[in-house]
Design an enzyme around this catalytic site. Structure first.
Site, PDB file in Angstrom:
ATOM      1  CG  ASP A 263      -1.890   1.155   1.251  1.00 27.72           C
ATOM      2  OD1 ASP A 263      -2.597   1.343   0.238  1.00 27.72           O
ATOM      3  OD2 ASP A 263      -1.950   1.893   2.263  1.00 27.72           O
ATOM      4  CD  GLU A 268       3.558   6.587  -0.537  1.00 30.57           C
ATOM      5  OE1 GLU A 268       2.833   7.472  -0.032  1.00 30.57           O
ATOM      6  OE2 GLU A 268       3.755   5.493   0.010  1.00 30.57           O
ATOM      7  CG  HIS A 287       0.129   5.666   1.810  1.00 32.10           C
ATOM      8  ND1 HIS A 287       1.371   6.222   1.986  1.00 32.10           N
ATOM      9  CD2 HIS A 287      -0.287   5.292   3.065  1.00 32.10           C
ATOM     10  CE1 HIS A 287       1.696   6.201   3.274  1.00 32.10           C
ATOM     11  NE2 HIS A 287       0.689   5.639   3.944  1.00 32.10           N
TER      12      HIS A 287
END
Length: 319
Positions: A263, A268, A287
């Protein structure tokens, strides 16, 4: 007094309730998102800040002399320079435990998708297939397997790791745990505490639940992956920095690592060029393990409660 909410929502507009803040200050400014270049400007006359994704450091703090308190919308404290905050007399409060059950649930959602290929089976039924003659490669369908009787390794035994271990035991799995601190209250958990190397060697599934620190960053590297059982599954609902993604890709391509389900990512949001997107047997979610409706309600309520306590001179969740 002025409060600035730098990220007013997490996943969808309106998913966090900040109505309680309006009872605590004369002015409350809410921004859906705050770019780094606008951070100091938005906080320049603020007394309090609510922050999720903005990195507050020495440069920002020097430009915001009125700032007295930062409320983090997270358990982790790696989204700001804590030493700089302390040096400027800025209190920082986090929200421990709000997403424990949500992240534990998501961890097993990833594992169960690998075990049962739910999404692929659903897609095949909608295209007219039923049980047999399904072009499995086209739908990403894998041979199903049972969790019962397999060994589940938990790396990190905080609240989330402990909740994940409880679920694993409920599926009839043997649970191994690696943690630096074994507390007396763990004795009744029905798990086995082992060295990291033994956990890697004996586990069919390795699940990461520790923070990203100087000691843990890159802990799942080429050597750790080589020590794992052939065909083992690696789960990561903690931090992308725990994993050497290039080494994971190599282990997946060689077939030594069975699956990687995560996740989180080293970078990111994930970029189209990032290697994990081009590796076999990878399952990635963006996430969102923590972002159930229940966890979001707890999150905003706890941030508000932290500020209320601070205004009353109480030390609540200060870090």
């Amino acid at each position: 007094m002025k409060i600035v909410v730098l990220d007013s929502y997490c996943v969808r507009p309106g998913d966090l309730d900040w109505s309680r803040l309006h009872d605590l200050a004369d002015v409350v400014e809410e921004y859906p998102r705050t770019p780094p270049e606008q951070l100091a400007q938005r906080l320049r006359d603020a007394d309090f800040a609510v922050d999720n994704k903005c990195y507050i450091d020495e440069t920002v703090l020097a430009a915001c002399p009125k700032l007295r308190w930062v409320g983090l919308m997270s358990t982790g404290i790696d989204k700001l320079d804590l030493d700089a905050c302390h040096a400027h007399g800025v209190a920082v409060a986090n929200v421990p435990g709000y997403s424990t059950e949500s992240v534990a649930q998501h961890t097993f959602a990833l594992l169960l998708e690998l075990a049962n290929s739910i999404a692929g089976r659903d897609a095949s039924v909608r295209d007219g297939y039923w049980q047999v003659d399904v072009p499995e490669q086209h739908y990403g369908i894998r041979p199903h397997f049972e969790l019962a009787g397999r060994t589940f390794g938990v790396v990190g035994y905080g609240a989330i790791g402990r909740a994940v271990a409880r679920i694993a035991r409920g599926f009839g799995m043997r649970v191994l745990v690696y943690t630096r601190h074994v507390k007396p209250e763990y004795a009744a958990d029905g798990v086995e505490f082992v060295p990291f190397e033994q956990l890697l060697e004996d586990s069919d599934v390795v699940s990461l639940h520790c923070p990203a620190t100087a000691e843990t960053r890159g802990m799942i590297d080429e050597a750790a992956l080589a020590a794992m059982k052939p065909g083992a599954i690696l789960l990561n609902t903690a931090r992308g920095a725990l994993v050497d993604e290039a080494a994971v890709c190599a282990a997946l391509k060689s077939g030594h690592l069975g699956y990687y389900a995560s996740d989180v990512a080293a970078h990111e949001p994930v970029r189209p060029k990032d290697g994990l997107l081009h590796c076999p047997n990878v399952l990635i979610t963006p996430h969102v393990a923590w972002a159930t409706e229940e966890a979001l309600a707890r999150l905003s309520a706890e941030v508000c409660a932290n500020l209320e306590a601070f205004l009353q001179g109480k030390k609540r969740n200060l870090v």
